[in-house]
Design an enzyme around this catalytic site. Structure first.
Site, PDB file in Angstrom:
ATOM      1  N   ASP A 141       0.761   7.086  28.579  1.00  0.00           N
ATOM      2  CA  ASP A 141       1.564   6.788  27.396  1.00  0.00           C
ATOM      3  C   ASP A 141       1.010   6.214  26.198  1.00  0.00           C
ATOM      4  O   ASP A 141       0.212   5.320  26.304  1.00  0.00           O
ATOM      5  CB  ASP A 141       3.034   6.271  27.767  1.00  0.00           C
ATOM      6  CG  ASP A 141       4.020   7.170  27.247  1.00  0.00           C
ATOM      7  OD1 ASP A 141       3.762   7.824  26.218  1.00  0.00           O
ATOM      8  OD2 ASP A 141       5.213   7.405  27.702  1.00  0.00           O
ATOM      9  N   ASP A 172       9.136  15.126  24.248  1.00  0.00           N
ATOM     10  CA  ASP A 172      10.237  14.637  25.068  1.00  0.00           C
ATOM     11  C   ASP A 172      11.382  15.353  25.159  1.00  0.00           C
ATOM     12  O   ASP A 172      12.343  15.104  25.616  1.00  0.00           O
ATOM     13  CB  ASP A 172      10.473  13.221  24.373  1.00  0.00           C
ATOM     14  CG  ASP A 172       9.588  12.074  24.751  1.00  0.00           C
ATOM     15  OD1 ASP A 172       8.695  12.234  25.879  1.00  0.00           O
ATOM     16  OD2 ASP A 172       9.732  10.988  24.544  1.00  0.00           O
TER      17      ASP A 172
END
Ligand code: GLA
Length: 700
Positions: free
Chosen positions: A441, A498
């Protein structure tokens, strides 16, 4: 004397030409020219005329337009010497190396201090042109701007399409009419970015997904790019791509752009999309196990967030496996004292409070279920509340008083000791635990963009790949904040967004397919009520939208009713049965006559089968569905087309389109010209259709 060079594939020809030793210019880029074309003649044929208000000659729009030769648009190179004095080179040719589908042109500055090199390659299978520029200098120089080799944009195009976006809303195409002057896009976030995907499409007038011509560009760099699309007063147009400006703050003797990927399609924007999809899949990504099917993922983030409990996670893993998952990814929350997002980034040590016996009990449980195990990291970041920061506050990138992002700072990846520390921590976890997957990430914007940061991240990824070549990596940056061919040269999957809201995802996936094949595009079935939009969507729709790409689940499986679990299991079974051929299929965006329908056709490599996903994204303006035209079929061939999910028909579909009661057999011509007549459906639903080309009579 005119020098000229050509690069060809079956779709396109790129011709470069130059007067004497001057920098070459692209004098033709379009459909393949006949072999007999006098390419040196194209230089003179394409020279534009002079009239009043102009200089007495036309400054070339070369691969690196030169301010020193009176080019009055944006130059391809802006440089100063170490003392800050502008350095305006004038280049002359010193060498040209032609290979099979490749060309390297080398130039030296008339002052003798600099050399400029442009490399071109054309891939005859994928139809992607790769172009890259580099600069070398005898003494340190300050680089302000270096464009990858400049390709012109067609003066026949009316518009250009580039991409905006945001968290949970990636890949938003922006169509801008061409006009005199500059359209500039610049990602100064230090990532390729949600906001500025580094891509451009210049469609010919009237081009759609399935017809017309189009040129497209993608800059393969993760540190933020700058794009300049300029129309000069004389009408010529140029496209420049390079690193975001000011990202080479140090004086240096060697600079290089990232590779610029470009392609021309004679048959619709889909031609560009297919070229990029195939090139990424077959040339850019390194697959640890090229023949292994893409496993169905389960990611626990939206089920438990930071609240890790071993017994609960084992239960979730068992349920995920029963639904069909084949890889379990333990997301954020397993290390340091990471109970929320304020702490512990940098402390890559298993949290003994949550995992007193380490990760092994969970990994063994997951393996016992037949699943692989993946782990989340965010290596380039540090929380001020962490042991790492307390020990090494000087490792942070940027000023101490910078604005934090998600309570975190960025580590200075240009420093070897930072990379060594991260390598040691990650390598220890990979060595001590049976981990075959990393979700990597990058959740904040940099304080200032700096190319050295990106090179540092690449170096760490490359070193880890060298030591653990069988570990796959997913690139995530709050969803799709770091998606580009640079990072995908080092990773195998992107977390596209997301947003697990299938309605949002349907659109994002559709647009991302302009560049990304299904095999790298993660797509998960989210919770019944989306955590990022609050929208409640039916499991059928959620399951089929995930099945369009690399499928996975991300909801808490304990929320599923028996019926929902049944629907999900059967969609997953369908995906597994089809993922083999779908992994090599082209994603073709369909020209839906109904703006409420977002539809695509995935066509097998041999053309013998396809699947159509027709998503009803909104309520249609007209009462009945408009016919949906398919594409790239053989007009003469017959196809058997069937609804995979006929069981999803609702009571409000009261008529008798043939597809409601069984398969139909139709010619490619009919399917492409009239289109398929689908049953009525609710908004927030998806028709899935399978097509098979029938053997012609008399053939076996
Ligand atoms: C980012 C990612 C999410 C999740 C969280 C964990 O937001 O995009 O998928 O991994 O970080 O903190």
């Amino acid at each position: 004397m005119i020098h000229s060079w050509r690069l060809d594939d079956a779709h396109q020809t790129l011709v470069l030409a130059a007067q004497g030793a001057r920098l070459a210019a692209v004098v033709y880029w379009g459909p393949r020219l006949p072999d007999s074309e006098d390419i040196a003649g194209l230089h003179a044929a394409g020279l534009i005329d002079l009239t009043g208000g102009m200089l007495d000659d036309i400054p070339a729009l070369s691969i690196c337009p030169e301010a020193g030769r009176s080019f009055q648009g944006q130059p391809g190179l802006v440089l100063s010497d170490d003392a800050g004095r502008p350095w305006v080179p004038e280049f002359h040719l010193v060498g040209a190396e032609e290979g099979e589908g490749s060309l390297v042109l080398s130039y030296a500055d008339d002052n003798g201090a600099l050399s400029y090199r442009a490399r071109f390659g054309i891939d005859r299978e994928t139809h992607v042109i790769t172009a890259q520029a580099s600069l070398e200098s005898a003494r340190p120089m300050r680089l302000h701007w270096l464009a990858a080799p400049v390709l012109p944009a067609s003066q026949h195009a009316a518009d250009m399409i580039d991409f905006a976006g945001r968290w949970c809303g990636e890949f938003q195409p922006v169509r801008t009419p061409w006009a005199p002057g500059i359209r500039m896009r610049e990602s100064r976030t230090g990532r390729s970015g949600h906001e500025h995907f580094p891509g451009l499409i210049v469609p010919g007038q009237g081009a759609t997904n399935t017809q017309g011509e189009a040129h497209a560009w993608h800059y393969g760099w993760s540190g933020g790019h700058r794009m300049v699309a300029e129309e000069l007063p004389d009408g010529r147009r140029q496209i420049q791509f390079g690193h975001a400006s000011g990202t080479e703050p140090e004086a240096g003797t060697r600079f290089e752009t990232a590779p610029l990927y470009a392609t021309f399609s004679p048959d619709g924007i889909n031609g560009c999309a297919v070229a990029f999809q195939r090139h990424l899949r077959d040339r850019i990504v390194t697959w640890p196990k090229p023949d292994a099917p893409r496993p169905v993922h389960y990611n626990c983030w939206e089920a438990v967030y930071f609240d890790h409990d071993l017994a609960e996670l084992k239960d979730i893993a068992s349920r995920a496996a029963a639904l069909g998952a084949e890889r379990f990814v333990l997301d954020d929350g397993w290390f340091g004292r990471r109970d929320d997002d304020t702490t512990s980034l940098g402390d890559w040590v298993i949290d003994a409070r949550k995992y007193p016996d380490g990760l092994t009990p969970l990994i063994e449980h997951v393996h016992g279920l037949g699943m692989g195990f993946g782990l989340w990291f965010e290596p380039e970041m540090v929380n001020p509340d962490s042991d790492l920061y307390r020990a090494r506050p000087d490792w942070v990138l940027g000023p101490a008083d910078q604005i934090p992002g998600r309570n975190q700072m960025v580590l200075d990846m240009s420093r070897r000791e930072v990379r060594d520390y991260l390598y040691d921590r990650i390598a220890a976890l990979l060595s001590d635990n049976a981990i075959d997957y990393i979700k990597w990430d990058h959740n904040r914007l940099l304080p200032t963009p700096d190319a050295e940061q990106t090179r540092g991240a690449y170096a760490l990824l490359d070193r880890l790949h060298g030591a653990f070549p069988m570990v796959e990596i997913e690139s995530c940056a709050s969803g799709g904040g770091r998606i580009d061919f640079g990072i995908l040269g080092r990773t195998q999957r992107v977390w596209l967004s997301d947003s697990n809201d299938a309605l949002e995802r349907l659109r994002i996936q559709h647009e991302a397919a302009l560049f990304l094949p299904a095999v790298v595009t993660g797509s998960h079935v989210g919770p019944r009520r989306s955590h990022t939009s609050g929208r409640v969507l039916d499991i059928r729709f959620r399951a089929w939208v995930a099945a369009q790409r690399h499928m996975g689940f991300e909801m808490d499986p304990r929320e599923l009713s028996e019926e929902e679990a049944g629907v999900l299991t059967s969609a997953t079974t369908w995906w597994k049965a089809n993922r083999g051929w779908m992994a090599r299929a082209d994603i073709l965006r369909l020209d839906s006559a109904d703006p409420a329908v977002i539809a695509e056709q995935q066509l097998a490599e041999d053309g013998a089968r396809f699947v159509v996903f027709a998503g009803q994204a909104a309520t249609s303006a007209q009462i009945s569905p408009r016919p949906l035209r398919l594409t790239r079929l053989s007009a003469e061939a017959m196809y058997r087309v069937d609804l995979v999910n006929r069981a999803d028909l609702t009571g409000l579909s009261r008529g008798n389109p043939a597809l409601k009661s069984g398969p139909v057999t139709l010619s490619g011509q009919y399917l492409m010209r009239h289109g398929l007549t689908l049953p009525w459906s609710f908004p927030g639903s998806m028709w899935v259709l399978e097509g098979t080309r029938l053997q012609e009579e008399g053939t076996s």
